[in-house]
Design a protein around this motif. Structure first.
Motif, mmCIF file in Angstrom:
data_model
loop_
_atom_site.group_PDB
_atom_site.id
_atom_site.type_symbol
_atom_site.label_atom_id
_atom_site.label_comp_id
_atom_site.label_asym_id
_atom_site.label_seq_id
_atom_site.Cartn_x
_atom_site.Cartn_y
_atom_site.Cartn_z
ATOM 1 N N ALA C 271 0.841 -1.201 0.000
ATOM 2 C CA ALA C 271 0.000 0.000 0.000
ATOM 3 C C ALA C 271 0.875 1.249 0.000
ATOM 4 O O ALA C 271 0.599 2.209 -0.731
ATOM 5 C CB ALA C 271 -0.920 -0.016 1.214
ATOM 6 N N GLN C 274 2.401 1.820 -3.372
ATOM 7 C CA GLN C 274 1.400 2.428 -4.252
ATOM 8 C C GLN C 274 1.303 3.925 -3.999
ATOM 9 O O GLN C 274 1.331 4.725 -4.933
ATOM 10 C CB GLN C 274 0.014 1.813 -4.006
ATOM 11 C CG GLN C 274 -0.108 0.362 -4.382
ATOM 12 C CD GLN C 274 -0.401 0.167 -5.858
ATOM 13 O OE1 GLN C 274 0.137 0.876 -6.697
ATOM 14 N NE2 GLN C 274 -1.215 -0.805 -6.177
ATOM 15 N N ASN C 299 -1.975 -4.222 -6.816
ATOM 16 C CA ASN C 299 -3.304 -4.278 -6.209
ATOM 17 C C ASN C 299 -3.745 -5.703 -5.950
ATOM 18 O O ASN C 299 -4.421 -5.980 -4.959
ATOM 19 C CB ASN C 299 -4.321 -3.579 -7.103
ATOM 20 C CG ASN C 299 -4.315 -2.086 -6.873
ATOM 21 O OD1 ASN C 299 -3.935 -1.636 -5.793
ATOM 22 N ND2 ASN C 299 -4.708 -1.329 -7.867
ATOM 23 N N SER C 374 -4.879 2.740 -1.030
ATOM 24 C CA SER C 374 -3.547 2.593 -0.428
ATOM 25 C C SER C 374 -3.450 3.392 0.870
ATOM 26 O O SER C 374 -2.831 2.944 1.832
ATOM 27 C CB SER C 374 -2.462 3.009 -1.413
ATOM 28 O OG SER C 374 -2.435 4.407 -1.559
#
Lengths: 259, 120, 503
Positions: C271, C274, C299, C374
């Motif tokens: 996360a 990202q 993802n 995220s």
């Protein structure tokens, strides 16, 4: 040590004696409000409630409601209370000792849980891992601090401190030592007189302050000692025995004469 | 090109790390200053071994990784302030470079390369 | 040469040539920062300064300035520590585990993910030091003899395992990262025009010359380091989880913790990758390299690890009931319905519910939605550690010691400070380091770029020395069979040097 819950009246003399003997700082209202009391010995109180497993079953209560009702002592008509003094249990399988990274708390061959203040770096892991929550942390430098103007920070107050016990500095964990200074003194006296330690030579500050005699201290390996007899009593139990911490403190369960 | 023996050195370094870790913990906790800690068997390496596994593993990796990297840097003569540089700056961009050692037969090689089929 | 199906989506877009990659990756280093960079940098710097002030205040006055009490001995400090260490895990996972699995999509994100790892572990490392009552004695946790005699450290303590795990992890990650950086620093060095820049990058590139033997050793080194870093990264969070799992506190004393923590760490780490990369690809124009495909892959990892974490949460609840231990049962009842219920349900919503949206292809390829999730996941994972640490501690065995925890401004300040410090480091990195492992990325231009499906390119820069005439002749024959645009040969002492530009 053995503590008899039958004779304990919850007077609190043991707590005061412990503070005086061991130079335990008084921290004041603000710190108490933040749950940072420094008592090495505390008295837990347990209040009875009317709710029982059977009654909950009869009334058809859900388990959450049952537990809530059990916690509500004020609903009970005949309120009963148990006073339960809790100090360091000096566990033989101590959870606190294993977790200290710097080996500041270790076990003595006499069965005491030692706390080396000058080795402690203050990770507080030991206090977290203590199921009895008897370890106390010096959050500030209580002994020399204008913010804690109680008795330790002036010359006159310092003269009242016990010279046999170290004053702990900031960032260090502390806890009940079973008045190790008294044990050492008695051992040295016995050595000078070239004899073995007798039962009753050593007493902890809390036990000597207890006027109902509910606290008994001694060598449990000495089969003639009073504490040995107490430990074999049918009323004797360990606090949180199911954790198998093998404490050195026995409690004598409270017995009530009622229907 | 001969295969590199870097991986073998790493294995050896790992073994050194593992032995050093066990030796260190045996000396510090069992031999030099044994203490009673939480009722654990601190007087025998074998019995207390489970508690020593994490540190043993970490030290094995530590030694295997760092000493291998040091070996690599030394063997390749890579260090801060090294005077080596690319033979042609374009090799780090999009060029291919091959160095051919000639034994007085430069012309022969040039001819060979020039005579190749296709463009030049 | 690895064959890749032309149907497989390309990992490098916009017909980039080898030279374009060099240009694109050198641009942020050689160019000037825009005002957005400066704004973000100054903002982070202020947060960092504020956190540093709070840390100094703590070290000067005592840990009492935090909201801790006799029952809750750890709260935001260790929550933040575990959170930051967990975030770090994605970097190693991308660079090491995906290398072992030969996942080529790692190549355009591994450099930044590893940078994130190192910067996150630096933040994490601050907490174990400053949570100590006497941080100036922190070196006592190292295996050194005591001043007064041979009192050593306690190898039974999970905190000591942490010392070894975190320091090994930080240094090995740093070295792994740096070894990969050397050829890329050499690229910047070879392009540098200003003498000072040239000097700095010469030092940083350790005199890299790109010899074939060096490349061979480099590949072996990367592979072995990846092989070492993979169990290392799993061990680090396992050991962190043992801080709790080996204790006696209900809610902590759980054998499920190691795999559960590792999954959670990867989850939060991806996360954070990202969050950072979605911004970075825009700011330094890396859209051709960090493509929607990369975002989608990450993802999917978030979705899988989030679901693993969800299974762990439910397993914990089941085991609490099944064990029949009333303390354990109460601990979980208290988590879900006690005074910190909001933290528990924030954790459940952010970590278990929100990643399930990623089952939808449309959502997991949406940049805005990915960015939003995220952030949500990182908030959720912070709450997970808070729930585990604080709600387990605040009500453990004896009700007389039950307390509540509320943070002070110092707790909050230090946390904000570490976020600031993290971004200061990352922003500096983005302007001075090659943000993509270009030398390695160039190896997949031939197989995985849009243009690769049409063209054949040299696999790598090879620089070899041949001393046997037969070998030379064979090499020359090989070269002649391939096509190249230009060829140059230089006589260099007794060597013949060829420079070729492959089509």
């Amino acid at each position: 040590m053995s503590v008899d819950l039958n004779s304990c009246t919850g007077c609190g003399a043991c707590i005061i004696a412990c503070h005086a003997e061991n130079n335990v700082p008084v921290v004041g209202k603000e710190e108490i409000r933040r749950s940072r009391d420094m008592h090495w010995l505390r008295i837990d109180r347990y209040y009875s409630s009317d709710m029982t497993e059977e009654k909950a079953h009869q009334d058809g209560l859900s388990s959450i409601d049952k537990f809530l009702a059990m916690e509500d002592a004020s609903a009970s008509e005949s309120l009963e209370v148990v006073f339960h003094p809790v100090m360091c249990q000096h566990c033989n399988h101590a959870p606190c000792e294993t977790v200290c990274p710097v080996a500041a708390t270790t076990h003595s061959r006499e069965g005491l849980n030692h706390m080396a203040y000058n080795r402690c770096v203050g990770t507080r892991y030991c206090a977290n891992n203590c199921p009895y929550k008897v370890r106390r942390f010096n959050w500030f430098n209580y002994s020399d601090n204008e913010q804690f103007d109680f008795y330790m920070n002036n010359d006159l107050g310092k003269m009242v401190l016990n010279p046999d016990v170290v004053v702990r500095s900031r960032g260090v964990m502390e806890k009940c030592s079973m008045c190790i200074q008294n044990i050492q003194k008695a051992k040295l006296d016995a050595k000078k007189e070239n004899r073995k330690l007798n039962d009753g030579d050593v007493d902890c500050a809390c036990a000597s302050a207890c006027d109902s005699g509910s606290m008994v201290f001694g060598d449990v390996l000495d089969k003639k000692s009073k504490v040995y007899a107490e430990s074999k009593s049918p009323r004797a139990y360990h606090l949180l025995e199911e954790l198998d911490t093998q404490p050195s403190v026995w409690y004598q369960t409270k017995v009530r004469n009622k229907e | 090109m001969k295969p590199t023996r870097l991986a073998i050195t790493s294995f050896i370094y790992g073994c050194i790390g593992l032995s050093l870790a066990l030796l260190m913990m045996w000396y510090m906790m069992i031999e030099d200053w044994p203490m009673i800690i939480g009722g654990k068997p601190n007087f025998s390496l074998l019995q207390n071994l489970p508690a020593f596994i994490p540190v043993t593993f970490e030290m094995t990796v530590f030694f295997a990784a760092h000493l291998m990297v040091l070996t690599y840097l030394i063997r390749c003569k890579l260090y801060p302030g090294s005077n080596q540089k690319s033979p042609d700056p374009r090799t780090t961009d999009d060029m291919f470079l091959m160095e051919i050692e000639s034994h007085g037969n430069d012309k022969e090689i040039v001819d060979l390369l020039k005579n190749r089929s296709g463009r030049s | 040469m690895h064959y890749e199906s032309p149907i497989r989506e390309p990992l490098i877009l916009e017909d980039k040539t080898l030279h374009d990659i060099t240009e694109d990756i050198a641009r942020p280093v050689e160019g000037k920062a825009n005002k957005w960079w400066w704004a973000l940098f100054l903002f982070s710097l202020v947060a960092f300064a504020w956190g540093a002030g709070c840390l100094a205040y703590t070290a000067g006055t005592g840990v009492g300035v935090w909201g801790l009490n006799k029952t809750v001995g750890w709260a935001w400090d260790i929550t933040n520590f575990v959170w930051w260490v967990g975030i770090g895990h994605a970097g190693t996972l991308i660079s090491a585990v995906l290398l072992l699995f030969r996942q080529k999509w790692r190549l355009s994100i591994n450099r930044s993910a590893e940078a994130m790892t190192i910067f996150a572990v630096v933040q994490a490392g601050l907490f174990p030091i400053f949570h100590m009552g006497r941080p100036w004695l922190a070196y006592w946790v190292l295996p050194l003899p005591n001043t007064y005699g041979s009192l050593w450290v306690n190898f039974n303590s999970p905190l000591l395992w942490d010392v070894f795990a975190i320091s090994t992890y930080l240094t090995v990650s740093l070295v792994f990262w740096y070894m990969g950086l050397i050829p890329d620093f050499a690229m910047i060095r070879d392009r540098a025009v200003k003498p000072l820049t040239k000097k700095i990058y010469s030092i940083l590139s350790f005199g890299w010359s790109g010899r074939a033997k060096h490349w061979q050793r480099f590949e072996e080194l990367s592979l072995v380091l990846a092989g070492l870093a993979t169990p290392l990264v799993l061990s680090v969070h396992t050991i962190v989880s043992m801080d709790f799992a080996t204790s006696v506190i209900p809610g902590w004393h759980t054998t499920i913790f190691p795999p559960y923590f590792v999954a959670g760490a990867i989850f939060s780490g991806f996360a954070m990758v990202q969050t950072l990369l979605l911004v970075m690809r825009k700011v330094v124009y890396m859209e051709a390299y960090i493509t929607i495909k990369h975002i989608e892959y990450m993802n999917i990892v978030i979705m899988v690890t989030g679901s693993i974490v969800g299974v762990a949460y439910i397993t914990e609840l089941f085991i609490a009931w099944y064990s029949g231990v009333e303390f354990e049962q109460y601990a979980f009842l208290n988590r879900a319905t006690g005074p910190y219920w909001w933290a528990y349900w924030a954790m459940m919503t952010c970590n278990v519910f929100s990643p399930q949206f990623m089952w939808s292809k449309r959502l997991r390829t949406s940049i805005a939605f990915t960015f939003f999730i995220s952030i949500v996941v990182n908030i959720g994972m912070w709450f997970e550690r808070f729930v585990i640490i604080v709600t387990s501690l605040h009500r453990d065995y004896l009700p007389s010691s039950w307390t509540m925890f509320s943070p002070t401004f110092v707790d909050i300040g230090i946390f904000i400070g570490t976020i600031g410090f993290f971004f200061v480091l990352f922003l500096l990195y983005a302007r001075t380091f090659p943000v993509i492992a270009q030398a390695e990325l160039k190896t997949i231009v031939k197989s995985s770029s849009t243009q690769s499906k049409k063209l054949v390119m040299s696999k790598k820069i090879i620089y070899g020395i041949y001393d046997d005439d037969d070998v030379i002749l064979q090499a020359v024959k090989d070269i002649r069979e391939k096509e190249f645009i230009s060829m140059k040969y230089i006589l260099h002492f007794q060597f013949m040097v060829l420079i070729m530009h492959w089509a």
